[in-house]
Design a protein around this motif. Structure first.
Motif, mmCIF file in Angstrom:
data_model
loop_
_atom_site.group_PDB
_atom_site.id
_atom_site.type_symbol
_atom_site.label_atom_id
_atom_site.label_comp_id
_atom_site.label_asym_id
_atom_site.label_seq_id
_atom_site.Cartn_x
_atom_site.Cartn_y
_atom_site.Cartn_z
ATOM 1 N N GLN A 296 0.811 -1.218 0.000
ATOM 2 C CA GLN A 296 0.000 0.000 0.000
ATOM 3 C C GLN A 296 0.849 1.275 0.000
ATOM 4 O O GLN A 296 0.316 2.370 -0.161
ATOM 5 N N ALA A 297 2.165 1.146 0.193
ATOM 6 C CA ALA A 297 3.048 2.305 0.151
ATOM 7 C C ALA A 297 3.590 2.564 -1.248
ATOM 8 O O ALA A 297 4.300 3.545 -1.469
ATOM 9 N N ALA A 298 3.276 1.692 -2.215
ATOM 10 C CA ALA A 298 3.778 1.845 -3.573
ATOM 11 C C ALA A 298 3.030 2.964 -4.294
ATOM 12 O O ALA A 298 1.898 3.315 -3.957
ATOM 13 N N VAL A 299 3.671 3.514 -5.317
ATOM 14 C CA VAL A 299 3.050 4.559 -6.130
ATOM 15 C C VAL A 299 1.764 4.018 -6.755
ATOM 16 O O VAL A 299 1.725 2.912 -7.282
ATOM 17 N N GLY A 300 0.718 4.812 -6.677
ATOM 18 C CA GLY A 300 -0.567 4.400 -7.222
ATOM 19 C C GLY A 300 -1.452 3.679 -6.236
ATOM 20 O O GLY A 300 -2.620 3.414 -6.528
ATOM 21 N N GLU A 301 -0.922 3.340 -5.075
ATOM 22 C CA GLU A 301 -1.699 2.644 -4.050
ATOM 23 C C GLU A 301 -1.829 3.477 -2.777
ATOM 24 O O GLU A 301 -2.535 3.089 -1.854
ATOM 25 N N LEU B 66 -0.032 -3.384 -19.348
ATOM 26 C CA LEU B 66 0.989 -2.809 -18.480
ATOM 27 C C LEU B 66 1.148 -3.620 -17.201
ATOM 28 O O LEU B 66 0.167 -4.050 -16.596
ATOM 29 N N TYR B 67 2.416 -3.779 -16.784
ATOM 30 C CA TYR B 67 2.752 -4.489 -15.558
ATOM 31 C C TYR B 67 3.817 -3.680 -14.815
ATOM 32 O O TYR B 67 4.444 -2.785 -15.406
ATOM 33 N N PRO B 68 4.049 -3.964 -13.532
ATOM 34 C CA PRO B 68 5.000 -3.134 -12.766
ATOM 35 C C PRO B 68 6.392 -3.065 -13.372
ATOM 36 O O PRO B 68 7.029 -2.005 -13.332
ATOM 37 N N GLY B 69 6.891 -4.183 -13.925
ATOM 38 C CA GLY B 69 8.258 -4.189 -14.432
ATOM 39 C C GLY B 69 8.381 -4.313 -15.935
ATOM 40 O O GLY B 69 9.496 -4.302 -16.462
ATOM 41 N N HIS B 70 7.266 -4.432 -16.657
ATOM 42 C CA HIS B 70 7.346 -4.575 -18.111
ATOM 43 C C HIS B 70 5.983 -4.239 -18.715
ATOM 44 O O HIS B 70 5.010 -4.019 -18.003
ATOM 45 N N TYR B 71 5.944 -4.215 -20.053
ATOM 46 C CA TYR B 71 4.674 -4.045 -20.752
ATOM 47 C C TYR B 71 4.669 -4.937 -21.980
ATOM 48 O O TYR B 71 5.716 -5.393 -22.460
ATOM 49 N N ILE B 72 3.472 -5.192 -22.481
ATOM 50 C CA ILE B 72 3.311 -5.970 -23.707
ATOM 51 C C ILE B 72 2.884 -5.012 -24.812
ATOM 52 O O ILE B 72 1.869 -4.320 -24.670
ATOM 53 N N SER C 31 -2.007 8.916 -21.631
ATOM 54 C CA SER C 31 -0.982 8.268 -20.815
ATOM 55 C C SER C 31 -1.582 7.672 -19.551
ATOM 56 O O SER C 31 -2.598 8.157 -19.031
ATOM 57 N N GLN C 32 -0.933 6.639 -19.051
ATOM 58 C CA GLN C 32 -1.374 5.982 -17.817
ATOM 59 C C GLN C 32 -0.189 5.263 -17.193
ATOM 60 O O GLN C 32 0.850 5.080 -17.823
ATOM 61 N N ALA C 33 -0.361 4.859 -15.945
ATOM 62 C CA ALA C 33 0.721 4.199 -15.210
ATOM 63 C C ALA C 33 0.368 2.740 -14.940
ATOM 64 O O ALA C 33 -0.800 2.409 -14.755
ATOM 65 N N PRO C 34 1.368 1.856 -14.902
ATOM 66 C CA PRO C 34 1.118 0.469 -14.507
ATOM 67 C C PRO C 34 0.830 0.370 -13.007
ATOM 68 O O PRO C 34 0.928 1.343 -12.263
ATOM 69 N N THR C 35 0.509 -0.823 -12.568
ATOM 70 C CA THR C 35 0.262 -1.063 -11.150
ATOM 71 C C THR C 35 1.555 -0.946 -10.350
ATOM 72 O O THR C 35 2.576 -1.521 -10.718
ATOM 73 N N ARG C 36 1.524 -0.151 -9.277
ATOM 74 C CA ARG C 36 2.643 -0.016 -8.332
ATOM 75 C C ARG C 36 3.957 0.317 -9.032
ATOM 76 O O ARG C 36 4.987 -0.295 -8.787
ATOM 77 N N ALA D 176 6.278 3.860 -10.774
ATOM 78 C CA ALA D 176 6.353 5.316 -10.818
ATOM 79 C C ALA D 176 6.333 5.868 -12.237
ATOM 80 O O ALA D 176 6.112 7.055 -12.425
ATOM 81 N N PHE D 177 6.581 5.036 -13.248
ATOM 82 C CA PHE D 177 6.649 5.562 -14.607
ATOM 83 C C PHE D 177 5.282 5.515 -15.286
ATOM 84 O O PHE D 177 4.368 4.794 -14.873
ATOM 85 N N GLN D 178 5.124 6.312 -16.349
ATOM 86 C CA GLN D 178 3.921 6.327 -17.158
ATOM 87 C C GLN D 178 4.271 5.998 -18.597
ATOM 88 O O GLN D 178 5.358 6.345 -19.076
ATOM 89 N N VAL D 179 3.360 5.332 -19.281
ATOM 90 C CA VAL D 179 3.551 5.088 -20.708
ATOM 91 C C VAL D 179 2.861 6.217 -21.468
ATOM 92 O O VAL D 179 1.849 6.752 -21.018
#
Length: 303
Positions: free
Chosen positions: A194-199, A282-288, A236-241, A243-246
């Motif tokens: 819950q301390a992650a970005v977006g949560e 979108l995923y926390p460490g990668h995207y498809i 633009s939007q951000a993945p789960t947890r 800090a970056f946005q696509v």
């Protein structure tokens, strides 16, 4: 296993005003078996029944327009997307409340229909891993309904024929408001989801673009040729947890249709004609990446 029953009734208050009420009951049972080699098996069972009410008010001042307002509640069982375990087997379903006010209408010619609506959706008991609550006799945090988040925005749809030859369809959603209202507490030390970005309370949740939509149009060029083109957009939007946005993207599609006869029609479609490279899933460490340029020719034959 699951089954549901839904009942709806409409009451005519006046010739212009109508009230609508609906009630749905869903019964669900499920089980999950966890195996640990060589021969240990643990089974977790879910058995729940939930009501989903809905009420609405409809105002029809004339044949072309319908104003409406509705309030509805829905639920999301714990095991719908996640496996059952000791941490969540006793967690009740998440519940959401959806408010909507809108207008549906047609032009006087009845060639074009449109819809405009204002909405607000609130998930008022969101699942979170609560690090301060534990499965009895273990150090495993339980899944608790301690969170809340909401979104609000505007939806717009338009479809119809501008002229006998020109047809247009467009649908857009503008969601300026999306906010995490509260989350489970975090421990004094150690990691906490819950301390992650977006949560965190006050953050914009992941996967919530402010603007998205599509527009598609076709034109009957001749009695046998019909051409079409369209655009798809997502801001633009951000993945789960994360800090970056696509970045935002726009893709374009085209179509050509040839009517050989009353029974045979040949159609060619090219999607993402510019071969635009964009992040789709979108995923926390990668995207498809989204699908690249794709061409397809089909033939339809009526017997």
């Amino acid at each position: 296993r699951s089954w549901g029953v839904y009942a709806q009734d409409m009451m005519h208050l006046t010739p212009e005003w109508k009230a609508i009420a609906g009630l749905r009951y869903d019964k669900m049972r499920g089980s999950f078996r966890q195996y640990a080699l060589p021969a240990t098996m643990t089974q977790y069972d879910m058995n729940l029944g939930e009501w989903s009410p809905r009420v609405g008010l409809l105002y029809q001042p004339n044949e072309q327009q319908s104003w409406y307002a509705s309030v509805g509640q829905s639920f999301n069982p714990t095991a719908e997307s996640y496996s059952l375990s000791a941490a969540n087997v006793d967690t009740p379903p998440e519940k959401s409340r959806n408010l909507e006010i809108g207008l549906k209408g047609d032009t006087e010619s009845k060639r074009v229909s449109y819809r405009v609506s204002l909405f607000r959706s609130t998930k008022y008991n969101e699942r979170n891993t609560d690090p301060l609550l534990f499965v009895p006799s273990t150090t495993t945090p339980v899944t608790a309904l301690t969170g809340q988040r909401h979104t609000a925005g505007v939806e717009f749809d338009l479809a119809g024929r501008i002229t006998p030859q020109w047809e247009v369809y467009t649908s857009w959603m503008w969601m300026p408001t999306a906010k995490v209202d509260k989350a489970a507490p975090c421990p004094a030390v150690g990691s906490c989801a819950q301390a992650a970005v977006g949560e965190r309370p006050g953050d914009r949740p992941a996967l919530t673009p402010k603007l998205s939509g599509t527009v598609w149009s076709t034109y009957q060029l001749t009695p046998v040729w019909r051409l079409g083109a369209g655009l798809n957009y997502r801001s633009s939007q951000a993945p789960t947890r994360a800090a970056f946005q696509v970045p935002a993207f726009t893709t374009a599609d085209v179509m050509a249709e040839y009517t050989v006869s009353d029974k045979l029609v040949v159609k060619a479609n090219i999607s993402n004609i510019r071969n635009k490279y964009y992040a789709d899933q979108l995923y926390p460490g990668h995207y498809i990446p989204g699908a690249g340029r794709n061409a397809q020719v089909t033939a339809s034959f009526k017997f």
